[in-house]
Design a protein around this motif. Structure first.
Motif, PDB file in Angstrom:
ATOM      1  N   ILE A  48      14.482  65.359  30.072  1.00  0.00           N
ATOM      2  CA  ILE A  48      13.673  66.565  30.073  1.00  0.00           C
ATOM      3  C   ILE A  48      14.568  67.773  30.319  1.00  0.00           C
ATOM      4  N   THR A  49      14.187  68.896  29.742  1.00  0.00           N
ATOM      5  CA  THR A  49      14.881  70.159  29.944  1.00  0.00           C
ATOM      6  C   THR A  49      13.831  71.201  30.275  1.00  0.00           C
ATOM      7  N   ILE A  50      14.052  71.941  31.355  1.00  0.00           N
ATOM      8  CA  ILE A  50      13.114  72.991  31.717  1.00  0.00           C
ATOM      9  C   ILE A  50      13.717  74.352  31.415  1.00  0.00           C
ATOM     10  N   ASN A  51      12.853  75.298  31.099  1.00  0.00           N
ATOM     11  CA  ASN A  51      13.232  76.678  30.830  1.00  0.00           C
ATOM     12  C   ASN A  51      12.477  77.561  31.812  1.00  0.00           C
ATOM     13  N   SER A  52      13.191  78.298  32.650  1.00  0.00           N
ATOM     14  CA  SER A  52      12.531  79.109  33.667  1.00  0.00           C
ATOM     15  C   SER A  52      13.199  80.476  33.768  1.00  0.00           C
ATOM     16  N   PRO A  53      12.412  81.523  34.048  1.00  0.00           N
ATOM     17  CA  PRO A  53      12.979  82.874  34.169  1.00  0.00           C
ATOM     18  C   PRO A  53      13.728  83.059  35.475  1.00  0.00           C
ATOM     19  N   LEU A  54      14.652  83.987  35.472  1.00  0.00           N
ATOM     20  CA  LEU A  54      15.367  84.378  36.679  1.00  0.00           C
ATOM     21  C   LEU A  54      14.864  85.769  37.062  1.00  0.00           C
ATOM     22  N   PRO A  55      13.910  85.856  37.981  1.00  0.00           N
ATOM     23  CA  PRO A  55      13.281  87.144  38.317  1.00  0.00           C
ATOM     24  C   PRO A  55      14.278  88.220  38.740  1.00  0.00           C
ATOM     25  N   ASN A  56      15.344  87.824  39.417  1.00  0.00           N
ATOM     26  CA  ASN A  56      16.311  88.821  39.887  1.00  0.00           C
ATOM     27  C   ASN A  56      17.173  89.384  38.767  1.00  0.00           C
ATOM     28  N   ARG A  57      17.059  88.804  37.551  1.00  0.00           N
ATOM     29  CA  ARG A  57      17.861  89.301  36.428  1.00  0.00           C
ATOM     30  C   ARG A  57      17.006  89.834  35.285  1.00  0.00           C
ATOM     31  N   LEU A  58      15.677  89.690  35.402  1.00  0.00           N
ATOM     32  CA  LEU A  58      14.806  90.215  34.362  1.00  0.00           C
ATOM     33  C   LEU A  58      14.759  91.731  34.471  1.00  0.00           C
ATOM     34  N   ASN A  59      14.957  92.397  33.342  1.00  0.00           N
ATOM     35  CA  ASN A  59      14.932  93.859  33.316  1.00  0.00           C
ATOM     36  C   ASN A  59      14.285  94.295  32.023  1.00  0.00           C
ATOM     37  N   SER A  60      13.079  94.855  32.116  1.00  0.00           N
ATOM     38  CA  SER A  60      12.339  95.240  30.911  1.00  0.00           C
ATOM     39  C   SER A  60      13.045  96.322  30.116  1.00  0.00           C
ATOM     40  N   GLY A  61      13.994  97.008  30.728  1.00  0.00           N
ATOM     41  CA  GLY A  61      14.662  98.086  30.021  1.00  0.00           C
ATOM     42  C   GLY A  61      15.924  97.655  29.310  1.00  0.00           C
ATOM     43  N   SER A  62      16.262  96.367  29.373  1.00  0.00           N
ATOM     44  CA  SER A  62      17.474  95.887  28.726  1.00  0.00           C
ATOM     45  C   SER A  62      17.184  94.702  27.852  1.00  0.00           C
ATOM     46  N   GLN A  63      18.088  94.420  26.944  1.00  0.00           N
ATOM     47  CA  GLN A  63      17.932  93.299  26.027  1.00  0.00           C
ATOM     48  C   GLN A  63      18.224  92.000  26.751  1.00  0.00           C
ATOM     49  N   PRO A  64      17.309  91.029  26.725  1.00  0.00           N
ATOM     50  CA  PRO A  64      17.565  89.759  27.391  1.00  0.00           C
ATOM     51  C   PRO A  64      18.642  88.978  26.683  1.00  0.00           C
ATOM     52  N   SER A  65      19.429  88.278  27.435  1.00  0.00           N
ATOM     53  CA  SER A  65      20.488  87.465  26.852  1.00  0.00           C
ATOM     54  C   SER A  65      20.109  86.011  26.887  1.00  0.00           C
ATOM     55  N   VAL A  77      17.730  73.594  32.922  1.00  0.00           N
ATOM     56  CA  VAL A  77      18.229  72.434  33.657  1.00  0.00           C
ATOM     57  C   VAL A  77      17.750  71.187  32.926  1.00  0.00           C
ATOM     58  N   SER A  78      18.638  70.223  32.713  1.00  0.00           N
ATOM     59  CA  SER A  78      18.289  68.973  32.043  1.00  0.00           C
ATOM     60  C   SER A  78      18.583  67.787  32.952  1.00  0.00           C
ATOM     61  N   LYS A  79      17.697  66.798  32.923  1.00  0.00           N
ATOM     62  CA  LYS A  79      17.883  65.575  33.691  1.00  0.00           C
ATOM     63  C   LYS A  79      17.315  64.396  32.911  1.00  0.00           C
ATOM     64  N   THR A  80      17.915  63.214  33.142  1.00  0.00           N
ATOM     65  CA  THR A  80      17.485  61.989  32.477  1.00  0.00           C
ATOM     66  C   THR A  80      17.079  60.953  33.523  1.00  0.00           C
ATOM     67  N   ALA A  81      15.967  60.270  33.270  1.00  0.00           N
ATOM     68  CA  ALA A  81      15.488  59.245  34.203  1.00  0.00           C
ATOM     69  C   ALA A  81      14.612  58.261  33.427  1.00  0.00           C
ATOM     70  N   ASP A  82      14.060  57.291  34.145  1.00  0.00           N
ATOM     71  CA  ASP A  82      13.205  56.293  33.497  1.00  0.00           C
ATOM     72  C   ASP A  82      11.854  56.870  33.097  1.00  0.00           C
ATOM     73  N   THR A  83      11.364  57.845  33.848  1.00  0.00           N
ATOM     74  CA  THR A  83      10.067  58.464  33.576  1.00  0.00           C
ATOM     75  C   THR A  83      10.184  59.975  33.684  1.00  0.00           C
ATOM     76  N   ILE A  84       9.181  60.672  33.152  1.00  0.00           N
ATOM     77  CA  ILE A  84       9.152  62.132  33.232  1.00  0.00           C
ATOM     78  C   ILE A  84       9.056  62.576  34.684  1.00  0.00           C
ATOM     79  N   ALA A  85       8.212  61.897  35.463  1.00  0.00           N
ATOM     80  CA  ALA A  85       8.040  62.248  36.877  1.00  0.00           C
ATOM     81  C   ALA A  85       9.356  62.121  37.639  1.00  0.00           C
ATOM     82  N   ASP A  86      10.104  61.036  37.379  1.00  0.00           N
ATOM     83  CA  ASP A  86      11.392  60.843  38.059  1.00  0.00           C
ATOM     84  C   ASP A  86      12.398  61.911  37.638  1.00  0.00           C
ATOM     85  N   ALA A  87      12.387  62.278  36.354  1.00  0.00           N
ATOM     86  CA  ALA A  87      13.303  63.312  35.869  1.00  0.00           C
ATOM     87  C   ALA A  87      12.974  64.655  36.503  1.00  0.00           C
ATOM     88  N   MET A  88      11.698  64.949  36.699  1.00  0.00           N
ATOM     89  CA  MET A  88      11.297  66.195  37.349  1.00  0.00           C
ATOM     90  C   MET A  88      11.801  66.232  38.791  1.00  0.00           C
TER      91      MET A  88
END
Length: 268
Positions: A48-65, A77-88
């Motif tokens: 599984i791979t999660i995608n999450s914002p970084l609030p301290n780097r979000l700036n509506s006045g600049s182009q996101p990278s 962040v990516s992790k591998t396990a036997d189940t989704i719950a374990d990977a989380m």
């Protein structure tokens, strides 16, 4: 009698203060916006791979990278396990904040994972009460993880781009609620099959940019992928199911020498 009333009031006040010990502040949470699921490299595992914002780097006045490197507006962040719950759980171990799925917007399935079967995913969804039922489900033509590397132009995160394919009803807007209901009813369902590729232009730093779109539909029955429809056939199925926001009707006459098109809005 007066003493008794005072005692009752004190007890009520003590109960009110008890709830503060279990509160969680917003700055103690990591909100997951996108979840990407693939088959693990080892047999019987899931990545599984999660995608999450970084609030301290979000700036509506600049182009996101894009993800990776300094100054990025989101992390992966990516992790591998036997189940989704374990990977989380493995993902949580590497974070300084508590994971929250309450803001999840999109789940993307890798093609190999879809072919293998999504029974475990549906079971995990039913057992995870914090998941929003309106979370969209889509499929990747290859690895789901690679969809997380697309370059957001008008949005802050890749997951926001993918979510728009559902909210704007370009084809299907299938949610986890639709998937669960379909499986419980013993019927099939369809989700958007995305496309992925590299753009000709690069970023200011010279890094390649990647884009995503919709190239058709992926069909499921009995928790497994049963087939893939191309764009034209996928739109026809979405139109028949009343899923398209805008429908285009074209008419030809005189042996196809002339044509007329009309666009109509579907409020369903």
């Amino acid at each position: 009698m007066r003493t008794l009333k005072i005692g009752v009031v004190i007890l009520l006040l003590l109960n009110l203060t008890g709830c503060w010990s279990s509160k969680v502040e917003l700055d103690e949470l990591t909100f997951v916006y996108g979840l990407f699921i693939d088959v693990g490299k080892e047999a019987g595992t899931v990545e599984i791979t999660i995608n999450s914002p970084l609030p301290n780097r979000l700036n509506s006045g600049s182009q996101p990278s894009s993800g990776g490197g300094d100054g990025n507006s989101y992390s992966t962040v990516s992790k591998t396990a036997d189940t989704i719950a374990d990977a989380m759980l493995l993902v949580q171990k590497d974070l300084t904040r508590q994971l929250s799925l309450s803001q999840l917007k999109i789940i993307v399935l890798g093609k190999a994972y879809a072919e293998q079967g999504i029974g475990e995913l549906l079971l995990w969804i039913r057992r995870e009460p914090s998941l929003p039922l309106g979370t969209y489900v889509m499929a990747s033509p290859g690895s789901a993880k690679e969809m997380n590397t697309l370059t957001p132009i008008y949005e802050q995160l890749p997951s926001d781009v993918l979510r728009s394919f559902g909210t704007e009803k370009y084809m299907f807007s299938t949610t986890i609620k639709d998937c669960i209901f379909a499986e419980a009813s013993g019927v099939g369902f369809a989700i958007n099959n995305l496309s992925f590729g590299k753009k000709e232009e690069t970023t200011k730093e010279g890094k390649p940019q990647y884009w995503a779109g919709i190239q058709g539909a992926m069909l499921f029955q009995n928790e497994k992928m049963k087939g893939i429809l191309k764009l034209k056939e996928g739109r026809a199925l979405a139109w028949a199911a009343g899923k398209l926001k805008l429908s285009v009707y074209s008419v030809t006459w005189d042996g196809g020498e002339s044509a007329a098109s009309e666009k109509s809005k579907n409020n369903g």
